[in-house]
Design an enzyme around this catalytic site. Structure first.
Site, PDB file in Angstrom:
ATOM      1  N   GLU A  42     -51.698  59.918  61.273  1.00  0.00           N
ATOM      2  CA  GLU A  42     -50.918  60.766  60.377  1.00  0.00           C
ATOM      3  C   GLU A  42     -50.105  61.787  61.163  1.00  0.00           C
ATOM      4  OE1 GLU A  42     -53.164  62.497  57.202  1.00  0.00           O
ATOM      5  OE2 GLU A  42     -51.425  63.540  56.353  1.00  0.00           O
ATOM      6  N   TYR A  43     -48.960  62.119  60.638  1.00  0.00           N
ATOM      7  CA  TYR A  43     -48.099  63.184  61.146  1.00  0.00           C
ATOM      8  C   TYR A  43     -48.901  64.478  61.145  1.00  0.00           C
ATOM      9  CZ  TYR A  43     -43.670  65.747  61.563  1.00  0.00           C
ATOM     10  OH  TYR A  43     -42.639  66.529  61.977  1.00  0.00           O
ATOM     11  N   ARG A  69     -55.883  49.549  43.457  1.00  0.00           N
ATOM     12  CA  ARG A  69     -54.784  50.508  43.351  1.00  0.00           C
ATOM     13  C   ARG A  69     -53.549  49.950  42.658  1.00  0.00           C
ATOM     14  NH1 ARG A  69     -57.614  55.185  43.915  1.00  0.00           N
ATOM     15  NH2 ARG A  69     -58.764  55.200  45.869  1.00  0.00           N
ATOM     16  N   GLY A 116     -49.627  68.326  61.017  1.00  0.00           N
ATOM     17  CA  GLY A 116     -49.165  69.668  60.657  1.00  0.00           C
ATOM     18  C   GLY A 116     -49.734  70.752  61.566  1.00  0.00           C
ATOM     19  N   ARG A 117     -50.635  70.363  62.476  1.00  0.00           N
ATOM     20  CA  ARG A 117     -51.088  71.315  63.496  1.00  0.00           C
ATOM     21  C   ARG A 117     -50.024  71.413  64.584  1.00  0.00           C
ATOM     22  NH1 ARG A 117     -56.712  70.304  66.246  1.00  0.00           N
ATOM     23  NH2 ARG A 117     -56.475  72.514  66.719  1.00  0.00           N
ATOM     24  N   ILE A 167     -56.800  57.358  51.638  1.00  0.00           N
ATOM     25  CA  ILE A 167     -57.625  57.432  52.841  1.00  0.00           C
ATOM     26  C   ILE A 167     -59.079  57.058  52.564  1.00  0.00           C
ATOM     27  CG2 ILE A 167     -58.378  59.849  52.669  1.00  0.00           C
ATOM     28  CD1 ILE A 167     -56.920  58.375  55.837  1.00  0.00           C
ATOM     29  N   ARG A 168     -59.457  57.020  51.276  1.00  0.00           N
ATOM     30  CA  ARG A 168     -60.836  56.623  50.968  1.00  0.00           C
ATOM     31  C   ARG A 168     -61.110  55.166  51.310  1.00  0.00           C
ATOM     32  NH1 ARG A 168     -61.788  60.080  45.436  1.00  0.00           N
ATOM     33  NH2 ARG A 168     -61.240  62.064  46.406  1.00  0.00           N
ATOM     34  N   GLN A 188     -56.202  59.982  48.094  1.00  0.00           N
ATOM     35  CA  GLN A 188     -56.846  58.836  47.430  1.00  0.00           C
ATOM     36  C   GLN A 188     -56.860  57.628  48.371  1.00  0.00           C
ATOM     37  OE1 GLN A 188     -54.531  58.345  43.811  1.00  0.00           O
ATOM     38  NE2 GLN A 188     -55.788  59.832  42.715  1.00  0.00           N
TER      39      GLN A 188
END
Lengths: 312, 312, 312, 312
Positions: free
Chosen positions: B120-121, B231, B123-124, B111-112, B109
């Site tokens: 970002e950290y 938000r 995961g690759r 990042i919109r 939400q």
């Protein structure tokens, strides 16, 4: 550079005071903070604030809990790796804010870089200064014959003298009439009590685009490097390049490892096309490639040979 | 809040060191710099850097040579004027950088909001932590019957217990299998030397969206306020609102005059439609307007009456 | 590709109707308009709308009153010139809108391209489909040993079989439990009248990131080419590359002159560093440069030799 | 409006040709496609292309496989709901492209709206036209005494006549000297074979900011509405408002349901502050609130009373 005594005092006051912070600081940039760095005949760039340093790039790339830095040469290596492989987001984690005084026609080129924050001095609200740009004689270039968007030789003699005379006189006249339209002098005093004065937002339309404006400009390091790759480049108009070169010096002070990588991988390097790369491979294999059998147009061939240092 | 001893030491080291700067500083924000402010069951917000303060808004609005500030109440007045009249660019001259740990569905939400910088950290590249969000019992809400995009009453009893049990067990199983796919434990040690292990970028696809990720997020004050207006609002999903409320507290520390104006003119106010405004005028003129003769739909009428504090 | 009969009928209805327009049209793109182009096991890309064509790039570059086009080869030449010299703004004058079905982990990479418009299917509002991605056996790659962010050989035998089994079973279980949490089936029918069902915005958190989501994505041609230069590249994760390659085919249909120039000057070319360029010049001058006297690290040397087609 | 015969022929050729398309079309907009809509004394807006319609907003909001539309009144209801609740992303799914001729000082205000694509006529590359803006007598306003950024009464008599005379004469002289500097006439013919002529990028600096420039401007519907909310507003300078009002007419033709909602909820409504809302509630409860006991400054009180139609 037209900084008044009051303005100098304000700048000195800011430079004279210091506070402790837990944030990253860069001594070499603190040294010149708030100082007007002169550009062209009346312009300047003043660094007003900054966020981050080389280590902040590393810290963001590692999404780190601490400073993120390891050994200096490892950090430098990571920065070079990131820039070489177009991992641009960590460079967005540093931010620079500058106060710039610049001719309107330079401002109009500059503003096309959209990913930045801008606050410009308002000619609707305030009276603009009597300050306009006139090129130094060495920059009074003729239209290039070869390149429609470029400069040729520097004008000489009577033609040069007349050009300077026109630019100065028309600017002075325009400002005199701006005051007449406003019914006010530069300092705001009324000229003639019997007149109303044209609205500021209208009167300003009499001023040519070599008049100076000023703004606060804030940009992240990635977008600043992109700006520099286009504007500190030989294809850029000299007048905006003069600003870009001052900003490049600021970047060297601020983030030396990043600026070194930028100059090695971006501004100092070259993009080869698919065809250009193929020609280089053929030449390295010993083939004597010529323009006619290169598949390139004469223009592209010339550009490629210049890139390869074979300018013949 | 899952901050390891090593991470605590890194944070303490940053908090413990201090350097002089000529830049604007905000003591109330320096106090909490780098400290993880807890959110939800395992998340946090850490302020990592900032640029500017209330005075920097004023300075930019005035395109000033010095700090730009006059008397405190004049500055506050200008900030209120700017925000009331939607002169938003001076608020872009302040910048905040935070390190956030948050569930993936919240990150999606968040990042919109595109006008911000994010790292970002990956995961690759790295193995993700065994950390996932499970709502506190008081936030385990049923689907709203009235509003398809909303929550109803809190679930009770066996249904609540089963929901919590499912969320926990499925997340634990997913992570166990993530390790099995990787052929590695959370700390990177190999499970079985005879196996290769699936690529990290593939193995992660087994993890549900309540797993935590983390990022560096950098945003200017104007866009941060816009984020908060959407938000930190009752229409936002509770989980992202929890982050927005912590950020709102950060803004109150950082730029108290701006946050006061924001709460007066934006988040605490209300937008009336053309028709709503007309109804208010008629009511103020003494007319007893009812929904049928209001021209509004029943839904819009209810919304208007709630805004006007006439909830009947 | 999971397009229901109702959806097929809607698509056919749109494809079957045609209206006259004075705007630029591209026949080759009209041919595939609205059709789902399959990607991965359940995904697709559907071109939903477009604005402009190759001639629109020329028209904007010339700020023209008419179509702006001259002879076809002159237009092609201008497009090549613009792309070669990074005059990117004319390419922003074309726009593409696509409907994409894609796994959540692909969506999370995709969304980092911020200069685009996005409307995503809402898991707060609607029930998500029982559709998740499982790699084809040929794409079930092991972690690369050489490159932490990359894939190695394809898994074989028992390890591969188990990986597929885990991914499928965990996804099925997660969806079963998603329905249980919702107290509703995929089609919305209630499971157990005696239960309330968890809010949709919460229940979805049990789903892994290989589940499919969908969105409308709209982007200008310049930013689309930038996306392709990063995502139709060997460094991109295979799964997003699969989408980029379909989009590249769309671009070839839509703007053939632009896509040819893009493949010649951007995706098919190479950036040489300052040092790399110097080495090429020395080699072309007949010097036998080796890594130790190149000034490059072994890694950069290998990359340069690969670029120059001298992979030894 | 200075459209040459050649340009008229180009426009007519584009208007005269038509092709079938499967895309959404809007007849009312096709009617005026490519036609210059006059603004100010020499300016215009020409709609050059568009993407989408009201139904495209609905289609994106529903992430639909077909057109997304249901019954007309349901679509209208959804559009109103989206705009009222600030769900802005579906409105980004429509796009408009216009060719605009406008004075430089208007262009400088306009360009501050960064989320748009722009291609401007280049004064580095081409010779600018002899066309400049002079206000109609009815718009020759004096500086406002009450509002530093505003206009007061219209100038009369000798002061008005002199203002018009200055603006015209200085612009003509500036252009004469521009030709002299260029050593070329407006049509490119050389003036004096014995001179070189100053580079175009330099000679243009003699021109005042009331000279016309032109550009292609492309923007999505959400950002266009934001532009209109600021620039079709009484606080905007008259000259840019004149363009905004023409664009508002274009929007009414293009997306009638969206423009109606925009005028009801945004441009025709009003934002009440927290304090203003509280005062309205007190007044509706029968209290006779006055400025001194309102807590508002006299200025804010006047603004609130004006909003409530109680302008006394």
């Amino acid at each position: 550079m037209p900084v008044s005594d009051d303005q100098r005092a304000e700048i000195a006051a800011q430079r004279g005071s210091s506070r402790p912070t837990r944030r990253a600081t860069v001594e070499a940039l603190e040294e010149i903070l708030y100082e007007p760095l002169p550009v062209l005949d009346h312009g300047f760039v003043r660094v007003v604030d900054y966020m981050g340093d080389d280590a902040a790039v590393v810290q963001a790339a590692r999404v780190s809990y601490g400073t993120g830095t390891k050994k200096v040469h490892e950090d430098r290596g990571l920065i070079r790796y990131l820039l070489r492989h177009r991992h641009t987001t960590p460079f967005e984690m540093c931010e620079l804010k500058v106060h710039v005084k610049l001719p309107i026609f330079v401002a109009r080129q500059w503003i096309r870089h959209r990913t930045a924050n801008v606050n410009e001095y308002s000619g609707r609200y305030s009276i603009l200064d009597r300050e306009f740009y006139v090129p130094a004689p060495g920059h009074l270039a003729a239209q290039s014959a070869a390149n429609r968007q470029g400069r040729g030789e520097v004008l000489q003699g009577a033609e040069a003298a007349e050009a300077l005379e026109i630019l100065k006189r028309d600017a002075e006249t325009a400002y005199d009439h701006y005051e007449r339209l406003l019914n006010a002098r530069e300092d705001g005093t009324v000229l003639d009590e019997g007149r109303q004065g044209l609205a500021r937002e209208l009167a300003r339309m009499n001023l040519p685009i070599n008049f100076y404006t000023q703004w606060y400009w804030k940009v992240d390091l990635h977008n600043l490097l992109h700006f520099l790759s286009l504007r500190a480049d030989a294809h850029a108009q000299y007048e905006i390049r003069a600003y870009a070169e001052v900003l490049l010096e600021v970047v060297r002070r601020w983030v030396p490892a990043t600026s070194e990588a930028f100059e090695d991988y971006v501004s100092g390097g070259a993009q080869l096309s698919r065809q250009g790369l193929d020609i280089v491979r053929r030449m390295l294999a010993g083939e004597a490639v010529t323009q006619p059998d290169s598949g390139l147009s004469p223009r592209e061939w010339r550009e490629l040979m210049a890139t390869l240092g074979r300018g013949d």
